[in-house]
Design an enzyme around this catalytic site. Sequence first.
Site, PDB file in Angstrom:
ATOM      1  CE  LYS A  84      -5.419   0.217  10.900  1.00 14.91           C
ATOM      2  NZ  LYS A  84      -5.375   0.977   9.815  1.00 14.91           N
ATOM      3  CB  SER A 159      -1.859   2.143  10.109  1.00 15.71           C
ATOM      4  OG  SER A 159      -3.131   2.141   9.472  1.00 15.71           O
ATOM      5  CB  SER A 183      -2.994   1.730   6.485  1.00 11.60           C
ATOM      6  OG  SER A 183      -2.365   2.693   6.826  1.00 11.60           O
TER       7      SER A 183
END
Length: 484
Positions: A84, A159, A183
Amino acid sequence: MAANGGLCRLTATEVVDLLRRREVSPLELVEASAERIAATDGHLNAVPTLCIERARAHAERIMAEDPKAERPRGWLGGVPIAVKDLVEVEGVRTTWGSPIYADHVPPRSDIVVETLEARGAIVIGKSNTPEFGAGANTFNEVFGKTRNPWNTDKTCGGSSGGSSTALATGQVWLATGSDLGGSLRIPASFCSVFGFRPSPGRVAHGPKHLPFEGLMVDGPMARNARDCALMLDAMSGAHPEDPLSIEAPAESFSEALTTLPPPSRIAYSPDLGLLPVDSQVAAVCARAVETLAGAGMGIAKACPDLSGALDVFQVLRAALFAADKGEMLETHRDALKPEIIWNIEKGLALDADKIARAERARGVIYQRCVRFFTRHDVLVCPCVIVPPFDVDTRWVDEIEGHHFDNYVDWLGLTFVLTLTACPSASVPVGFTEAGLPVGLQILGPPRGEAAVLRAAAAIEEAISLAAVTPIDPRGADGNALPLA
């Protein structure tokens, strides 16, 4: 290898087994992953930053190692992963989805990456994220929108949306994510993959300028429970630069899937007593729970008392934003999206009494959960109150007459469980009438990662959805889109 088949369709556990037997090489996996990304990512924008030459060089180093050398727990042996874009990778562009850091190239990797690479993970690229991970729709001013592979008109969530999309389409076998208010879990629900939020400290990360902050954690994403356990084994362990980090348990999480019995005392709540839930999401989750009961698992409708948790989380989140990004508001206000400005200013406006009351209330919530898990093995509930929505909608502002005045409150089913510090996960359990994924959230007892993973495996076995991924990206009509 065809772009829509071959190695990319195998599970991570299967691929690691092939690596152990030297029937496939790390370099072959890097090339397969790179080919799949090239074929699919034009429709998705899941992994906008690639580091393929770095990955090839890492693969060659692994291939040159002594095959008889002792392997650490969680050894991945050359599996390409996505990291990420909130997590630094040495020598690879890391932006946090922000124009402020659009050209940032870190000299050192985060501890998460260092740990994974030491255990044989190969970073092939950075997965897209909202700016600074704020919000559950993955878009930013650096790379644009990431789209849902089940319907590219929809959001993949956030996210960790780039990671979930990359997994669902077979671009990588494993991926990292992070989770403050959901997330890891929300994009897993929206993309029909597994997202696991471990206990604070389970996965060492940093070094950070707020090293004692424990609301945000890093964790694994995968396509099935066994792969998720493997990835958590590869990520876990103490590190001196993370003061909250803890040693890995004596029994690995992968081993626990075979030694622990399936849960027999499952508590189910349709809404945690907090928020309305879309009727189709509610129906899919209710059917899943009925299936679990039919498979012999004891189900009781129950929920810990979470009253006040919505407000408590908002206070503590705002205080975190003020501490973490207050200076940024002064120096780069014009470069920040409005949601982040709102969150920082909310934190700066708090007084000590309000923060103190929120901390005390969080302590009460935790103790209620401790008592709850003396009577129940795990708690299950819907993960997200809505199915995936239009990719151009920034956040959900209304459902069934209930209005939300900020970009966070609609995420309540996940963020209130963040407050408990207990491990939680999202597991695929079905689809809406329009073919959009729905995830069931699992909460386990304190430090109960093994219990959550065992429950996830039991649900996976009962409902049998892990095999539906990877998929080719699909348009709004449900048909597969042409591959590059």
